[in-house]
Design an enzyme around this catalytic site. Sequence first.
Site, PDB file in Angstrom:
ATOM      1  CB  SER A 130       2.961  -4.126  -2.063  1.00 38.93           C
ATOM      2  OG  SER A 130       4.007  -5.076  -1.951  1.00 38.93           O
ATOM      3  CG  ASP A 303       1.953 -12.714   0.056  1.00 44.55           C
ATOM      4  OD1 ASP A 303       2.594 -12.613   1.125  1.00 44.55           O
ATOM      5  OD2 ASP A 303       1.569 -11.717  -0.599  1.00 44.55           O
ATOM      6  CG  HIS A 306       2.381  -8.491   1.003  1.00 45.79           C
ATOM      7  ND1 HIS A 306       2.194  -9.236  -0.146  1.00 45.79           N
ATOM      8  CD2 HIS A 306       2.770  -7.259   0.600  1.00 45.79           C
ATOM      9  CE1 HIS A 306       2.450  -8.463  -1.205  1.00 45.79           C
ATOM     10  NE2 HIS A 306       2.806  -7.267  -0.769  1.00 45.79           N
TER      11      HIS A 306
END
Length: 830
Positions: A130, A303, A306
Amino acid sequence: MEHKEAVLLNPAPADGAQGGAPLLHRTGACCHGGAKMAVLAYSLGKREINQHFTIKNAKLISLVLVSLLIVFHTASRYYGGGDSCEWLLSKGRYLGENVWQPYGCMMHKYKSNEANNCLAPKQVVFVGDSRIRQLFYSFIKIIDPEQREVGNKHEDISFLHKSSSVNVEFLWYPEANNSMKERLISWTHEGSLKPDVVILGAATWSIKLRSGSSETLQQYKVNLTAIAVHLEKLADHGEVYWVLQDPVNEEVLSENRKMITNQQLEQYNEAAADVLNRNGRSRIRLLAAARQAALETIAQSDDGLHLPESTRNVGAMVLMNSMCNNKLRPIDGSCCQTVPPPTLVQKLSAFFFLGSAVIFVVLHVLGNNRQRRHVPPDVESLEEKKPATAGAAPGPKELFKALGRMGIIMGYFYLCDRADVFMKEQKFYTHPTFFIPLVYIIVLGVFYYENSKETKFLNREQTDEWKGWMQLIILIYHVSGASAFLPVYMHVRVLVAAYLFQTGYGHFSFFWLKGDFGLYRVCQVLFRLNFLVLVLCVVMNRPYQFYYFVPLVTFWFAVIYATMALWPQIIQKKANGSGFWYLGILAKLLGLLIVICIFAFSQGFFEHIFTVWPISTLFELNGSVHEWWFRWNLDRFVVIHGMLFAFLYLVLQKRMVLFEGKGDALFSPKISNVLLFLSIVSFITYSIWASSCKTKTECNEMHPYISVVQILAFILIRNIPGYARSVYSSFFAWFGKISLELFICQYHIWLAADTKGILVLIPGNPSLNILISTFIFVCVAHEISLITNDLAQVIIPKDNVALLKRLGAVGVFTLGVLLVSRGSHKTHGA
């Protein structure tokens, strides 16, 4: 900022010695012990500084510094890994919020059209988890700023820019395992479509799924070892980047990510670096700069895993610079650029300067030492200074000596801004970077205040001082990037206008008083203005218009000369015989104003005139006269303002309306007070307007009409009080005598990348670097001023016949060069 004083020696020792005693005498009548001791300490301290720190010693120190720095940088690049691509990908720091500075080189900020031009029709593939997906989105937003993050999280995403055929893909492979390896193998098969650029990285999912076990780390190393073989094969075809893991904010990680610690990530990064760059010759590039940027910004993560968008953008822009700089060669993107080979003209100039040095050595060995140094006339002041004793005319030895010195200096210029020797960094404006140095120079200027030798209105010492402090402010403005701050930008625009005002004032005064329209003086002025720039055009491979100020003052000198020299020639001596001639000079000025207005209000006509060959070669920049139009139009009226002001002042002076004695106010007390009040109000009003102006476009439209208000206000404030005319700063005046050289030299040996960045001689210490580079830069500018004066006396003879022969030879040579250059451009264009 036009011409220099005849012999530019450091004025401080003599002036300091002469200025101290009268100061002590004046204060002795009204001061007591403590004040007397303070004044005495001030005078003696200044004299002590001046005795030991001369310009000759300073130049010797700067020569030693340059030699040591060249050796240091050459050795560090050869032995210490001096690859700017490696610096770009691995090292850097934040200059401010969202402004990333790679170590030792400049990073270009790519726009959409540039990115498409570079990447078309390449295929770029991002492979990973991600965080790699985030990097993918930041990358494609450079190509197409309208893109949004709309893809599914755990799926492949494809992006195709239709107009440029740039294809960028994201492939979801969250672990460095067999699945990733198989995908890489599929690209290495013969006949398969291979991506041009591969960017990949993974680790956090392995840590998360297996709770950060040591066995997982060992398996990661094994998998990477197997993957590395195929990455090397892909590197045969294109570029391969492995993205090192960014840090996490452990405090805000969710429970199912708590096992992802910064200690774990560091171990995985060490494993990747060890495997992928084991022998030090791997073509797999490690992207560590984004990780270094994230160390300072991870606390802003929502978070904890990221990165904030600004940090991801740093990584994407680093990748874009790594891929595109060597192809597009942006002047402000020195990272990953190879140095272009010198042109034929640059090689010939090197041989010319080297040959001159050899000839000088031969003449010196043969004992040709009979020439004495000739003191040249001061072509800028209203009265030419004659040498105390008539020395012999400079001979060939002086010519080749000056050219040899110039060759050494040009070698330094080339190393600073054309060779890959010294580092460069981009500018970043903050208020302290401009205003703190400004305070420093004001303090130094006050420290070196002396008594003036004369108290005339705008006397020579005062105009030198004026040019000096303006030039120092302009230098600080350029090195700090203060053009980003509109109020500073507008005040600096006034300083540039003030130089042009002085051009009109000084040359009009000379022609009006002296009536000397001879060819010798014209050639002297043009040579002193243009010599350095013409040499730099050859050595640095830049067009004449690139050094915009010199074309500007050269053009206006030609205009002033034409206005005054064309029939009828009107000078003060003629006007004294009949008042009718005063109307004649006003009519000439009115005619000049009409011509300026015609050019100013018809851009098409202006461009039509200045795009005619061979005039266009002087005024075009990148094939256009737009820059010349902008510069000329911005200060189109200020030169004629200076001419008109000089006329009014000289008429009033001749009619003895002014009081220019020591300590006398310029006018009667009542008039002086009124003018001072109006000047102060005007000065403050302009500053308020400049600070409230909304855009540069809006400000620049008004600037030609109102800049003279600020200039005249300063002149009156500086000259109406008698005590103000009686003192000057020898510190500022010294810099004023070399202001032209300072303005031009800054382009390449103080700033860098043709003024887009800053030269880095001392890496890792910005404050020490600016001190050392400034010291060398000032010494070089002063030496070039002396060389220009020396060459002017040798190259430009006073005999008109000899001068015409040389001008003819120069004209034929120049025409030949222009014809060859024009033919070459046509060939390349076809």
